[in-house]
Each structure stands twice: as structure tokens, then as C-alpha cells.
Scaffold this motif. Structure first.
Motif, PDB file in Angstrom:
ATOM      1  N   MET A   1       0.862  -1.201   0.000  1.00  0.00           N
ATOM      2  CA  MET A   1       0.000   0.000   0.000  1.00  0.00           C
ATOM      3  C   MET A   1       0.886   1.235   0.000  1.00  0.00           C
ATOM      4  SD  MET A   1      -2.856   1.108   2.784  1.00  0.00           S
ATOM      5  CE  MET A   1      -3.804  -0.351   2.445  1.00  0.00           C
ATOM      6  N   ALA A   2       0.713   2.175  -0.933  1.00  0.00           N
ATOM      7  CA  ALA A   2       1.568   3.350  -1.066  1.00  0.00           C
ATOM      8  C   ALA A   2       1.279   4.364   0.033  1.00  0.00           C
ATOM      9  CB  ALA A   2       1.363   3.986  -2.436  1.00  0.00           C
TER      10      ALA A   2
ATOM     11  N   VAL B   1       9.036  -3.883   4.053  1.00  0.00           N
ATOM     12  CA  VAL B   1       8.152  -4.794   3.327  1.00  0.00           C
ATOM     13  C   VAL B   1       8.963  -5.817   2.536  1.00  0.00           C
ATOM     14  CG1 VAL B   1       6.448  -4.965   1.466  1.00  0.00           C
ATOM     15  CG2 VAL B   1       6.218  -3.191   3.203  1.00  0.00           C
ATOM     16  N   THR B   2      10.081  -5.360   1.954  1.00  0.00           N
ATOM     17  CA  THR B   2      10.951  -6.284   1.204  1.00  0.00           C
ATOM     18  C   THR B   2      11.471  -7.386   2.116  1.00  0.00           C
ATOM     19  OG1 THR B   2      11.614  -4.551  -0.349  1.00  0.00           O
ATOM     20  CG2 THR B   2      13.056  -6.480  -0.158  1.00  0.00           C
TER      21      THR B   2
ATOM     22  N   GLU C   1      -1.278 -12.479   2.060  1.00  0.00           N
ATOM     23  CA  GLU C   1      -2.334 -11.880   2.885  1.00  0.00           C
ATOM     24  C   GLU C   1      -1.749 -11.351   4.197  1.00  0.00           C
ATOM     25  OE1 GLU C   1      -5.235 -14.932   3.354  1.00  0.00           O
ATOM     26  OE2 GLU C   1      -5.966 -14.781   1.281  1.00  0.00           O
ATOM     27  N   ARG C   2      -0.810 -12.097   4.775  1.00  0.00           N
ATOM     28  CA  ARG C   2      -0.196 -11.669   6.042  1.00  0.00           C
ATOM     29  C   ARG C   2       0.623 -10.388   5.848  1.00  0.00           C
ATOM     30  NH1 ARG C   2       4.291 -15.188   9.154  1.00  0.00           N
ATOM     31  NH2 ARG C   2       5.641 -13.974   7.754  1.00  0.00           N
ATOM     32  N   VAL C   3       1.370 -10.319   4.752  1.00  0.00           N
ATOM     33  CA  VAL C   3       2.185  -9.131   4.479  1.00  0.00           C
ATOM     34  C   VAL C   3       1.295  -7.909   4.287  1.00  0.00           C
ATOM     35  CG1 VAL C   3       3.704  -8.043   2.775  1.00  0.00           C
ATOM     36  CG2 VAL C   3       4.172 -10.360   3.542  1.00  0.00           C
ATOM     37  N   VAL C   4       0.172  -8.086   3.585  1.00  0.00           N
ATOM     38  CA  VAL C   4      -0.751  -6.959   3.366  1.00  0.00           C
ATOM     39  C   VAL C   4      -1.290  -6.449   4.694  1.00  0.00           C
ATOM     40  CG1 VAL C   4      -2.996  -6.318   2.419  1.00  0.00           C
ATOM     41  CG2 VAL C   4      -1.383  -7.605   1.019  1.00  0.00           C
ATOM     42  N   ARG C   5      -1.668  -7.371   5.574  1.00  0.00           N
ATOM     43  CA  ARG C   5      -2.192  -6.959   6.885  1.00  0.00           C
ATOM     44  C   ARG C   5      -1.104  -6.249   7.705  1.00  0.00           C
ATOM     45  NH1 ARG C   5      -4.442 -12.215   6.753  1.00  0.00           N
ATOM     46  NH2 ARG C   5      -2.830 -12.922   8.215  1.00  0.00           N
ATOM     47  N   TRP C   6       0.088  -6.827   7.654  1.00  0.00           N
ATOM     48  CA  TRP C   6       1.217  -6.230   8.417  1.00  0.00           C
ATOM     49  C   TRP C   6       1.570  -4.853   7.871  1.00  0.00           C
ATOM     50  CZ3 TRP C   6       6.087  -4.865   6.637  1.00  0.00           C
ATOM     51  CH2 TRP C   6       7.029  -4.536   7.604  1.00  0.00           C
TER      52      TRP C   6
ATOM     53  N   THR D   1      -0.410  -2.764   6.302  1.00  0.00           N
ATOM     54  CA  THR D   1      -1.479  -1.823   6.656  1.00  0.00           C
ATOM     55  C   THR D   1      -1.317  -1.345   8.102  1.00  0.00           C
ATOM     56  OG1 THR D   1      -2.991  -2.900   5.112  1.00  0.00           O
ATOM     57  CG2 THR D   1      -3.977  -1.541   6.841  1.00  0.00           C
ATOM     58  N   ARG D   2      -1.011  -2.310   8.968  1.00  0.00           N
ATOM     59  CA  ARG D   2      -0.814  -1.969  10.386  1.00  0.00           C
ATOM     60  C   ARG D   2       0.401  -1.055  10.582  1.00  0.00           C
ATOM     61  NH1 ARG D   2      -0.792  -6.699  11.897  1.00  0.00           N
ATOM     62  NH2 ARG D   2       1.443  -7.100  12.212  1.00  0.00           N
ATOM     63  N   LEU D   3       1.462  -1.366   9.868  1.00  0.00           N
ATOM     64  CA  LEU D   3       2.692  -0.584   9.993  1.00  0.00           C
ATOM     65  C   LEU D   3       2.479   0.843   9.479  1.00  0.00           C
ATOM     66  CD1 LEU D   3       5.693  -0.862  10.816  1.00  0.00           C
ATOM     67  CD2 LEU D   3       6.205  -1.380   8.413  1.00  0.00           C
ATOM     68  N   GLU D   4       1.725   0.974   8.403  1.00  0.00           N
ATOM     69  CA  GLU D   4       1.452   2.307   7.861  1.00  0.00           C
ATOM     70  C   GLU D   4       0.691   3.157   8.874  1.00  0.00           C
ATOM     71  OE1 GLU D   4      -0.846   4.509   4.158  1.00  0.00           O
ATOM     72  OE2 GLU D   4      -0.790   2.327   4.287  1.00  0.00           O
ATOM     73  N   LYS D   5      -0.290   2.546   9.521  1.00  0.00           N
ATOM     74  CA  LYS D   5      -1.060   3.290  10.516  1.00  0.00           C
ATOM     75  C   LYS D   5      -0.154   3.753  11.663  1.00  0.00           C
ATOM     76  CE  LYS D   5      -5.533   1.090   9.625  1.00  0.00           C
ATOM     77  NZ  LYS D   5      -6.599   0.215  10.177  1.00  0.00           N
ATOM     78  N   GLN D   6       0.776   2.877  12.091  1.00  0.00           N
ATOM     79  CA  GLN D   6       1.686   3.228  13.174  1.00  0.00           C
ATOM     80  C   GLN D   6       2.570   4.403  12.775  1.00  0.00           C
ATOM     81  OE1 GLN D   6       3.629  -0.516  13.828  1.00  0.00           O
ATOM     82  NE2 GLN D   6       2.035  -1.284  15.230  1.00  0.00           N
ATOM     83  N   TYR D   7       3.082   4.373  11.532  1.00  0.00           N
ATOM     84  CA  TYR D   7       3.936   5.469  11.079  1.00  0.00           C
ATOM     85  C   TYR D   7       3.135   6.751  10.894  1.00  0.00           C
ATOM     86  CZ  TYR D   7       8.511   3.352  10.479  1.00  0.00           C
ATOM     87  OH  TYR D   7       9.737   2.790  10.714  1.00  0.00           O
ATOM     88  N   GLN D   8       1.888   6.637  10.486  1.00  0.00           N
ATOM     89  CA  GLN D   8       1.049   7.831  10.373  1.00  0.00           C
ATOM     90  C   GLN D   8       0.810   8.463  11.746  1.00  0.00           C
ATOM     91  OE1 GLN D   8      -2.331   6.213   8.353  1.00  0.00           O
ATOM     92  NE2 GLN D   8      -1.598   6.824   6.311  1.00  0.00           N
TER      93      GLN D   8
END
Length: 461
Positions: free
Chosen positions: A1-2, A22-23, A419-424, A426-433
């Protein structure tokens, strides 16, 4: 997710940090993708192996057919008189064919006509016997034509007959004065394909004993000939039933000697096809299972037990023996020699000698012994090997099924990790936001405090 705005508040290069994280998180997926590519390559390799096995099985089946070793070819001493070909298991030998007459087609023609033929009816039949009553040729029926125009021309009659397609060719022949004759020719030779014409057009009628009407230019005639003095007759010059398995074409009156001999060409081709199929399979297995120490590169099936087992069984079978031929026991005894690389190479001299004994050579490939398997011919045994390894329970089929299952499990695991990477992510993006927002708030407070301090310093001089 960008992430498009994160980092503005904190000043951090959050997009780069996220991309690297993510990599790292996707590394197990990349490992699975590499494994899936290898599995797919192995499946493709086994698809090629099964195709090559099928080709070998088919060529072995051809060698194992008893009809191949009974097959003969025909030659004629005079093809301008008689040509010959074998259509089955004709017995080898020499046959003198004497042709006293060849089959001919009947031709009729009318008197010269200088004007329209008028209205009338015409019935044309192809008969075996004129009768009475006439006996129609098998598979034919009478053609009834009616012409109502008084101005009907001979060309119109011709065209109607030809359009009907009853086995008669009509033509119009004109003489120097322009007068026309209607000519009818049977499209088949022999006494069983004669023409009878009846109807209102008296000039076109033809029936033996009939006064007037058409004239016979050439009588129908059966071919008359003998084979080694035995008389025979045929309505056609292409004779397929004069002798079992032998087809003759009678060209003209005369005598020719027809020789039926063992068809070495067909038998050698069957052997060459088998050798080519065997070598193609052997070479592919060798290429796929090898390890190149120089390049340190392994074949796609290197170390694969099923591929190695198949190559071993091929070599073992090719070097075995068969017991029902008194002249030949092994493939090498007829010139098919095993090479160091596992391929077969034909010794042309020894193979040519073996082909002079088709009965014994046939036993080497076609023998079948339900009690003693080692007595089975090589054609039979290689066919059975092909059927066995590619059958429902064959080890090639089992190995392919196993790889297909492995690939499916790999793809399922990839989907789960994705699916796990996408969830992780998304969660990481929210934390950084959230971090970015907090850092932005702190920075704003810091700026405010600094401004107030500066103002205070000014006011106090």
C-alpha cells in the motif's frame, strides 16, 4: 500500500523505510516463488519425458507387430505391362502374370444430326446383363430424362446426362459439315458396366438386337490374364483380389514377372525409428540428470530418483536377452550396439545380415510368452515398459502427480503469506502515520516555544 504524505510531520523518509521493511517481510514469499519456478521446470521436464516415452512405446509397438515381419514388397519385370504392389501379407515368391486382354469401357455413338432433336424421353441404365429383363449394375438406378422443348439440341441432351452423374460421360462430336453425333462412354470398364438406352429418341436408343439407334464404337471388355498359368478375369484393370495381399495394375497385353520379397525397407525403417526414439529419450534423461562440474550447474532433474530409475531400466532392458529366436538373442546380435553414453548405434553390416532372416528377426521383437517374460520380444517388452511407467500407477505418473501437489501447496502458502504481508503493511502504515502526526505536533510546539522565548528576549532588552 503506497504512502503519499507520511514523513511531512516528522521529516523522516518513511516511504523508503516502509519499502525496505516490506521487502524484508516478503523474503519468505520470494523463496517460495523461486522454489515454485524450479518445481514448474521439473513438471515441464517430466512432460517432455512422458512424450518421449510415448514415442518410444509406439515405435516399439510397431516392431512388435507380427505383420511387419510378414510384410513383402512387389516389383515387376515390366511395369509397362503390369505393375504390382502388396496390400497385406502376400507370400514371398515369383509370379508370372500373362495379360491376354485388358479391360475396356463401352462407347456408343449416334448418327450425324444436323438439327434439333426435339422433345422426348430417354432412359439410361448401367447394366450387367441386357436381359430381358436387364440386370442393373449393383448400386445404380435408371436415369429418366424428359425434354419438353421441341427445339431441344444435342448439346442440351449431353449436359443433362453429364449433370446426372450416373456413371456415363456424354460428349458431342461434330464432323466437317457441322453435323453432330452424341457419344456415350461408360465411366467404368468391364462387362458389368454396359450402357442401355431406351425412350422416344430413336436415334439415341441402344440395346442388343435393336434395329437403328446408336452404334457401338467400342465394346465393353473384361481383363483376361493368368497368374502362374491360373486363369483370372476382372472388370477393372486395377485388380485387388486376384491373390491375397497382391494388387495388380494391368497396363497392356503381354507378360511380366512379379517378384514378392521381404520388405526390408519397411522393416529397417521401423528399427531406425525405434533407435531414434530410444536415443532421444536417453539423451534427454542424461541432459536433465547431469551435473556439470565446470559450470557448477545441475540439470533440472539432477538427483531425481524417478528419472534416474527410468534411465537405468532402459539401459538394462536394452542389454538383456530374449529366448525364442534361435538365431538372435540380443539387440547387439542384430547390430544394435550399446554405446558408452547409453545410446544405441546400428551396425549397418550386421543389421543388413539380420534383415535377410525376417522370421527369426521378427521373433526377437514380437515373441510373447506369458510364462517366461524374458522370452518376450524387445518390441513387446519396450511397449510394456512404456505402458507401465506412464500408466495410472506408473512411477512417472506418480512423480508428476507429486510435483503437481507440491506446486499447489507452494502456491497456497504464497497466498497465505501475501495476505499476512498486506495486513502487516497496513498496520505498519497506521503506526507510522500516528508517529508522524505526533512528531508534527511536538515540532509545532517546539516552534511556538522558541518564538515565545525570542519575543520575551526582545521585550526585556
Amino acid at each position: 500500500m503506497a504512502i503519499s504524505s507520511t514523513g511531512i510531520g516528522s521529516g523522516l523518509d518513511v516511504s523508503s523505510i516502509m519499502s525496505q521493511l516490506v521487502t524484508l517481510e516478503r523474503k519468505p514469499i520470494a523463496t517460495l516463488q523461486t522454489a515454485a519456478t524450479k518445481i514448474q521446470t521439473q513438471i515441464s521436464a517430466y512432460g517432455k519425458v512422458q512424450s518421449l516415452v510415448s514415442t518410444l512405446r509406439d515405435t516399439a509397438a510397431a516392431l512388435g507387430s507380427s505383420s511387419l515381419w510378414k510384410q513383402t514388397s512387389a516389383t515387376s519385370s515390366d511395369t509397362t505391362t503390369v505393375s504390382a504392389a502388396t496390400t497385406g501379407s502376400a507370400a514371398a515368391g515369383e509370379y508370372t502374370v500373362a495379360v491376354s486382354s485388358i479391360a475396356r469401357a463401352q462407347t456408343l455413338y449416334s448418327r450425324a444430326l444436323s438439327s434439333a432433336v426435339g422433345a422426348g424421353t430417354m432412359t439410361i441404365q448401367i447394366v450387367q446383363e441386357y436381359g430381358p429383363p436387364p440386370v442393373l449394375k449393383d448400386g445404380t438406378s435408371a436415369l429418366d430424362l424428359t425434354f419438353t422443348d421441341p427445339g431441344t439440341t444435342v448439346e442440351q441432351v449431353r449436359d443433362r446426362i453429364n449433370a446426372a452423374g450416373i456413371g456415363v460421360t456424354a460428349s458431342v462430336v461434330r464432323d466437317a459439315t457441322g453435323a453432330a453425333r452424341l457419344a456415350l462412354t461408360s465411366q467404368s470398364t468391364g462387362l458389368g458396366s454396359r450402357i442401355m438406352v431406351t425412350g422416344d429418341f430413336a436415334d439415341f436408343n441402344y440395346q442388343p438386337g435393336l434395329v437403328g439407334g446408336m452404334t457401338q464404337a467400342q465394346a465393353a471388355q473384361n481383363a483376361q490374364f493368368t497368374i502362374n498359368g491360373v486363369p483370372a478375369e476382372s472388370g477393372s484393370n486395377q485388380v485387388s483380389n486376384a491373390m491375397d495381399g497382391l494388387s495388380l495394375i494391368l497396363v497392356k497385353e503381354g507378360t511380366a514377372k512379379v517378384t514378392l520379397s521381404n520388405d526390408e525397407t519397411a522393416q529397417k525403417k521401423a528399427i531406425d525409428d525405434f533407435v531414434a526414439a530410444y536415443n532421444a529419450l536417453n539423451n534427454y534423461l542424461a541432459e536433465q540428470t547431469k551435473y556439470d562440474a565446470g559450470t557448477k550447474k545441475a540439470g533440472n532433474l539432477q538427483g531425481d530418483s524417478a528419472a534416474m530409475r527410468l534411465r537405468s531400466e532402459l539401459r538394462s532392458l536394452a542389454q538383456s536377452s530374449s529366448g525364442l529366436s534361435t538365431a538372435f538373442k540380443t539387440l547387439s546380435s542384430v547390430g544394435l550396439e550399446m554405446q558408452k553414453d547409453g545410446t544405441l548405434k546400428a551396425n549397418s553390416t550386421r543389421l543388413a545380415e539380420a534383415l535377410k532372416q525376417p522370421t527369426e528377426l521378427g521373433k526377437l521383437f514380437t515373441s510373447s510368452d506369458a510364462v517366461t517374460v524374458s522370452n518376450n520380444g524387445f518390441g513387446v517388452r519396450f511397449r510394456q515398459l512404456g505402458d507401465t511407467v506412464t500408466g495410472t500407477d506408473g512411477f512417472l505418473t506418480s512423480r508428476t502427480d507429486s510435483l503437481q501437489g507440491k506446486l499447489k501447496r507452494n502456491q497456497t502458502e504464497q497466498e497465505r503469506l501475501e495476505e499476512r504481508v498486506v495486513r502487516w503493511q497496513t498496520r505498519l502504515e497506521k503506526q507510522y502515520q500516528a508517529l508522524d502526526a505526533k512528531m508534527g505536533s511536538i515540532n509545532a510546539l517546539s516552534s511556538y516555544v522558541s518564538q515565545q522565548v525570542a519575543q520575551w528576549n526582545k521585550s526585556t532588552g
